[in-house]
Design a protein around this motif. Structure first.
Motif, PDB file in Angstrom:
ATOM      1  N   GLU A  38       0.835  -1.204   0.000  1.00 15.62           N
ATOM      2  CA  GLU A  38       0.000   0.000   0.000  1.00 15.62           C
ATOM      3  C   GLU A  38       0.873   1.258   0.000  1.00 15.62           C
ATOM      4  O   GLU A  38       2.000   1.257   0.490  1.00 15.62           O
ATOM      5  CB  GLU A  38      -0.920   0.009   1.222  1.00 15.62           C
ATOM      6  CG  GLU A  38      -2.003  -1.050   1.192  1.00 15.62           C
ATOM      7  CD  GLU A  38      -2.950  -0.915   2.365  1.00 15.62           C
ATOM      8  OE1 GLU A  38      -2.719  -0.028   3.216  1.00 15.62           O
ATOM      9  OE2 GLU A  38      -3.920  -1.696   2.435  1.00 15.62           O
ATOM     10  N   ARG A  39       0.305   2.319  -0.551  1.00 18.87           N
ATOM     11  CA  ARG A  39       1.029   3.595  -0.596  1.00 18.87           C
ATOM     12  C   ARG A  39       0.757   4.385   0.695  1.00 18.87           C
ATOM     13  O   ARG A  39      -0.385   4.508   1.123  1.00 18.87           O
ATOM     14  CB  ARG A  39       0.610   4.416  -1.806  1.00 18.87           C
ATOM     15  CG  ARG A  39       1.322   5.760  -1.935  1.00 18.87           C
ATOM     16  CD  ARG A  39       1.063   6.383  -3.271  1.00 18.87           C
ATOM     17  NE  ARG A  39       1.619   5.585  -4.344  1.00 18.87           N
ATOM     18  CZ  ARG A  39       2.905   5.619  -4.720  1.00 18.87           C
ATOM     19  NH1 ARG A  39       3.752   6.427  -4.087  1.00 18.87           N
ATOM     20  NH2 ARG A  39       3.320   4.876  -5.708  1.00 18.87           N
ATOM     21  N   MET A  40       1.836   4.915   1.267  1.00 14.10           N
ATOM     22  CA  MET A  40       1.722   5.714   2.487  1.00 14.10           C
ATOM     23  C   MET A  40       2.141   7.149   2.190  1.00 14.10           C
ATOM     24  O   MET A  40       3.144   7.389   1.494  1.00 14.10           O
ATOM     25  CB  MET A  40       2.608   5.138   3.594  1.00 14.10           C
ATOM     26  CG  MET A  40       2.239   3.731   4.045  1.00 14.10           C
ATOM     27  SD  MET A  40       3.214   3.212   5.468  1.00 14.10           S
ATOM     28  CE  MET A  40       2.656   4.389   6.709  1.00 14.10           C
ATOM     29  N   GLN A  41       1.372   8.098   2.733  1.00 19.11           N
ATOM     30  CA  GLN A  41       1.684   9.527   2.625  1.00 19.11           C
ATOM     31  C   GLN A  41       1.661  10.130   4.023  1.00 19.11           C
ATOM     32  O   GLN A  41       0.590  10.281   4.616  1.00 19.11           O
ATOM     33  CB  GLN A  41       0.701  10.249   1.707  1.00 19.11           C
ATOM     34  CG  GLN A  41       0.888   9.942   0.233  1.00 19.11           C
ATOM     35  CD  GLN A  41       0.012  10.813  -0.653  1.00 19.11           C
ATOM     36  OE1 GLN A  41      -0.971  11.407  -0.205  1.00 19.11           O
ATOM     37  NE2 GLN A  41       0.357  10.902  -1.928  1.00 19.11           N
ATOM     38  N   LEU A  42       2.827  10.435   4.543  1.00 17.53           N
ATOM     39  CA  LEU A  42       2.958  11.026   5.870  1.00 17.53           C
ATOM     40  C   LEU A  42       3.308  12.494   5.706  1.00 17.53           C
ATOM     41  O   LEU A  42       4.213  12.854   4.924  1.00 17.53           O
ATOM     42  CB  LEU A  42       4.046  10.300   6.674  1.00 17.53           C
ATOM     43  CG  LEU A  42       3.869   8.786   6.850  1.00 17.53           C
ATOM     44  CD1 LEU A  42       5.002   8.217   7.685  1.00 17.53           C
ATOM     45  CD2 LEU A  42       2.519   8.480   7.481  1.00 17.53           C
ATOM     46  N   THR A  43       2.601  13.339   6.451  1.00 10.74           N
ATOM     47  CA  THR A  43       2.820  14.784   6.370  1.00 10.74           C
ATOM     48  C   THR A  43       3.256  15.303   7.734  1.00 10.74           C
ATOM     49  O   THR A  43       2.610  15.038   8.759  1.00 10.74           O
ATOM     50  CB  THR A  43       1.539  15.516   5.926  1.00 10.74           C
ATOM     51  OG1 THR A  43       1.146  15.017   4.637  1.00 10.74           O
ATOM     52  CG2 THR A  43       1.773  17.018   5.838  1.00 10.74           C
ATOM     53  N   CYS A  44       4.333  16.071   7.718  1.00  8.97           N
ATOM     54  CA  CYS A  44       4.835  16.730   8.930  1.00  8.97           C
ATOM     55  C   CYS A  44       4.599  18.232   8.787  1.00  8.97           C
ATOM     56  O   CYS A  44       4.965  18.829   7.768  1.00  8.97           O
ATOM     57  CB  CYS A  44       6.328  16.438   9.103  1.00  8.97           C
ATOM     58  SG  CYS A  44       7.070  17.235  10.546  1.00  8.97           S
ATOM     59  N   LYS A  45       4.009  18.829   9.845  1.00  7.20           N
ATOM     60  CA  LYS A  45       3.608  20.240   9.736  1.00  7.20           C
ATOM     61  C   LYS A  45       3.965  20.989  11.012  1.00  7.20           C
ATOM     62  O   LYS A  45       3.808  20.485  12.117  1.00  7.20           O
ATOM     63  CB  LYS A  45       2.099  20.316   9.494  1.00  7.20           C
ATOM     64  CG  LYS A  45       1.549  21.690   9.218  1.00  7.20           C
ATOM     65  CD  LYS A  45       0.069  21.607   8.884  1.00  7.20           C
ATOM     66  CE  LYS A  45      -0.517  22.957   8.535  1.00  7.20           C
ATOM     67  NZ  LYS A  45      -1.962  22.878   8.230  1.00  7.20           N
ATOM     68  N   THR A  46       4.454  22.216  10.831  1.00  3.09           N
ATOM     69  CA  THR A  46       4.762  23.099  11.953  1.00  3.09           C
ATOM     70  C   THR A  46       4.384  24.531  11.576  1.00  3.09           C
ATOM     71  O   THR A  46       4.505  24.939  10.416  1.00  3.09           O
ATOM     72  CB  THR A  46       6.246  23.019  12.339  1.00  3.09           C
ATOM     73  OG1 THR A  46       6.501  23.901  13.443  1.00  3.09           O
ATOM     74  CG2 THR A  46       7.131  23.398  11.177  1.00  3.09           C
ATOM     75  N   SER A  47       3.935  25.323  12.572  1.00  2.00           N
ATOM     76  CA  SER A  47       3.487  26.708  12.326  1.00  2.00           C
ATOM     77  C   SER A  47       4.221  27.672  13.254  1.00  2.00           C
ATOM     78  O   SER A  47       4.849  27.259  14.239  1.00  2.00           O
ATOM     79  CB  SER A  47       1.976  26.838  12.564  1.00  2.00           C
ATOM     80  OG  SER A  47       1.255  25.957  11.729  1.00  2.00           O
ATOM     81  N   GLY A  48       4.108  28.978  12.915  1.00  2.00           N
ATOM     82  CA  GLY A  48       4.637  30.036  13.780  1.00  2.00           C
ATOM     83  C   GLY A  48       6.114  30.311  13.642  1.00  2.00           C
ATOM     84  O   GLY A  48       6.681  31.027  14.479  1.00  2.00           O
ATOM     85  N   SER A  49       6.744  29.819  12.650  1.00  2.00           N
ATOM     86  CA  SER A  49       8.185  30.075  12.504  1.00  2.00           C
ATOM     87  C   SER A  49       8.422  31.354  11.728  1.00  2.00           C
ATOM     88  O   SER A  49       7.690  31.708  10.807  1.00  2.00           O
ATOM     89  CB  SER A  49       8.850  28.906  11.792  1.00  2.00           C
ATOM     90  OG  SER A  49       8.312  28.703  10.491  1.00  2.00           O
ATOM     91  N   LYS A  50       9.481  32.066  12.136  1.00  3.05           N
ATOM     92  CA  LYS A  50       9.894  33.301  11.446  1.00  3.05           C
ATOM     93  C   LYS A  50      11.406  33.453  11.615  1.00  3.05           C
ATOM     94  O   LYS A  50      11.875  33.620  12.744  1.00  3.05           O
ATOM     95  CB  LYS A  50       9.190  34.505  12.042  1.00  3.05           C
ATOM     96  CG  LYS A  50       9.592  35.814  11.374  1.00  3.05           C
ATOM     97  CD  LYS A  50       8.857  36.976  12.025  1.00  3.05           C
ATOM     98  CE  LYS A  50       9.325  38.306  11.456  1.00  3.05           C
ATOM     99  NZ  LYS A  50      10.719  38.612  11.760  1.00  3.05           N
ATOM    100  N   PRO A  51      12.120  33.300  10.565  1.00  8.41           N
ATOM    101  CA  PRO A  51      11.704  32.948   9.192  1.00  8.41           C
ATOM    102  C   PRO A  51      11.229  31.509   9.109  1.00  8.41           C
ATOM    103  O   PRO A  51      11.200  30.811  10.114  1.00  8.41           O
ATOM    104  CB  PRO A  51      12.984  33.175   8.394  1.00  8.41           C
ATOM    105  CG  PRO A  51      14.082  32.965   9.369  1.00  8.41           C
ATOM    106  CD  PRO A  51      13.586  33.449  10.691  1.00  8.41           C
ATOM    107  N   ALA A  52      10.877  31.062   7.903  1.00  5.51           N
ATOM    108  CA  ALA A  52      10.306  29.722   7.738  1.00  5.51           C
ATOM    109  C   ALA A  52      11.292  28.645   8.207  1.00  5.51           C
ATOM    110  O   ALA A  52      12.501  28.717   7.939  1.00  5.51           O
ATOM    111  CB  ALA A  52       9.930  29.502   6.279  1.00  5.51           C
ATOM    112  N   ALA A  53      10.764  27.663   8.924  1.00  2.72           N
ATOM    113  CA  ALA A  53      11.603  26.583   9.453  1.00  2.72           C
ATOM    114  C   ALA A  53      11.935  25.576   8.345  1.00  2.72           C
ATOM    115  O   ALA A  53      11.316  25.549   7.273  1.00  2.72           O
ATOM    116  CB  ALA A  53      10.881  25.884  10.596  1.00  2.72           C
TER     117      ALA A  53
END
Length: 364
Positions: A69-84
């Protein structure tokens, strides 16, 4: 400045210092210091506030995952300045082929960053640790990490291991069926040539092990081991060939050619007796100690030699007697064939007095 978070630390004719507590993004900007002299002196400084990224989260994972099976894992983070910056690792090995996305937040000052890892589930990934690491200059070289342990379900992998690479008749062979799968496979099934094991008394199954004792030619064939679990089933085969027992032949004594040569001697009877005695006394110097079984090849050879010597002796003796008897009759009976009686034959014998010396030569 009218803010309780801003305090005057030092004030003199040469220096003016303030401190700002609980810094926020709104504190970013240009600050001006003025010294009211004649003329007024001013100095400006720009304050940059870094946005610390939030702890990352991994989404898109389901457990368990079927192999293939195909797996799609997403990692997400917010609030960084500048972009992380986001990086993926699988068992501490970095994965390069990922997708990266950066979006500006509603405050137009910070960013939300996401990264997607796309791959096909493989049995080798079962139990692997997938981690998402966020790097940012505000973290002081201590990145934020989110981890996820993969659980992959797959059909059994089957392999047969033999205890004997060259099985012979009379021996015992042990076949071990190794199966690995997730969930754990059920007890394996052994078959021979597509059917049940024909001799349960000699072919004993104990779990994953098949033991065959007292091997013989009828045991030749294809043995199959099959394992299954809720995902599926798999099997493998082993071809058994039972070989003949390997016998190590003992070295035998070769009778020298001199034994037969004695047959040509003048005294045939003496040669025959000597040969027979010599033959019967021959023993194999290389015979193993404690060997009780007869050496049929050696006995056959001895018998053949004795018979051959005996026949040769009889032939030579017959020729010898025939030669001497013929000479006597030829010389004694000359001129006496027509005599009516023995006395006349003696009187009429040719050369009875004249050839006396010649007769003596024949008797010698």
């Amino acid at each position: 400045l009218r803010d309780n978070r801003i305090e005057l630390v030092r004030a003199s004719w040469h220096e003016l210092s303030i401190s700002v507590s609980d810094v926020s993004l709104s504190d970013e900007g240009q600050y001006t210091c003025s010294l009211f002299t004649m003329p007024v002196k001013t100095s400006k400084a720009f304050l940059t506030v870094l946005g610390v990224p939030e702890k990352p989260q991994i989404t898109g994972f389901t457990s368990p995952v079927m192999e293939g099976e195909r797996m799609q894992l997403t990692c997400k983070t917010s609030g960084s300045k500048p972009a992380a910056d986001i990086r993926w690792f699988k068992n501490d090995k970095e994965v390069k082929d990922v997708k990266y996305l950066k979006e500006e937040d509603a405050n137009r000052k910070t960013f939300t960053v996401s990264s997607t890892l796309d791959f096909l589930a493989d049995r080798n990934d079962d139990g692997a640790v997938v981690s998402c690491r966020v790097d940012h200059e505000s973290l002081n070289s201590t990145p934020q990490i989110a981890m996820q342990v993969l659980e992959i379900h797959y059909t059994p992998l089957v392999k047969i291991i033999s205890s004997n690479s060259w099985p012979e008749e009379g021996q015992t062979i042990i076949l071990t069926c190794e199966s690995k799968g997730k969930p754990v496979p059920e007890p394996v099934l052994w078959t021979k040539d597509g059917g049940e094991l024909p001799d349960p008394e000699r072919m004993v199954v104990n779990g994953r092990v098949l033991s065959i004792s007292f091997l013989n030619k009828t045991d030749n064939g294809t043995y199959r081991c099959e394992a299954k679990n809720p995902i599926g089933r798999n099997s493998t085969e082993y071809v058994l060939i039972v070989h003949d027992v390997f016998n190590t032949l003992l070295p035998t004594t070769v009778i020298p050619s001199l034994t037969t040569a004695t047959v040509t001697t003048t005294v045939a009877l003496t040669a025959s007796t000597t040969t027979s005695a010599a033959v019967t006394s021959i023993r194999d110097p290389n015979a193993l100690a404690g060997q009780t079984g007869p050496d049929h090849a050696l006995i056959g050879g001895i018998v053949a030699v004795v018979v051959f010597v005996t026949l040769c002796s009889i032939i030579l003796l017959g020729r010898y007697l025939a030669r001497h008897k013929g000479t006597y009759l030829t010389n004694e009976a000359k001129g006496a064939e027509d005599a009516p009686d023995a006395d006349t034959a003696i009187i009429n014998a040719e050369g009875s007095q004249v050839n006396a010396e010649e007769k003596k030569e024949y008797f010698i």
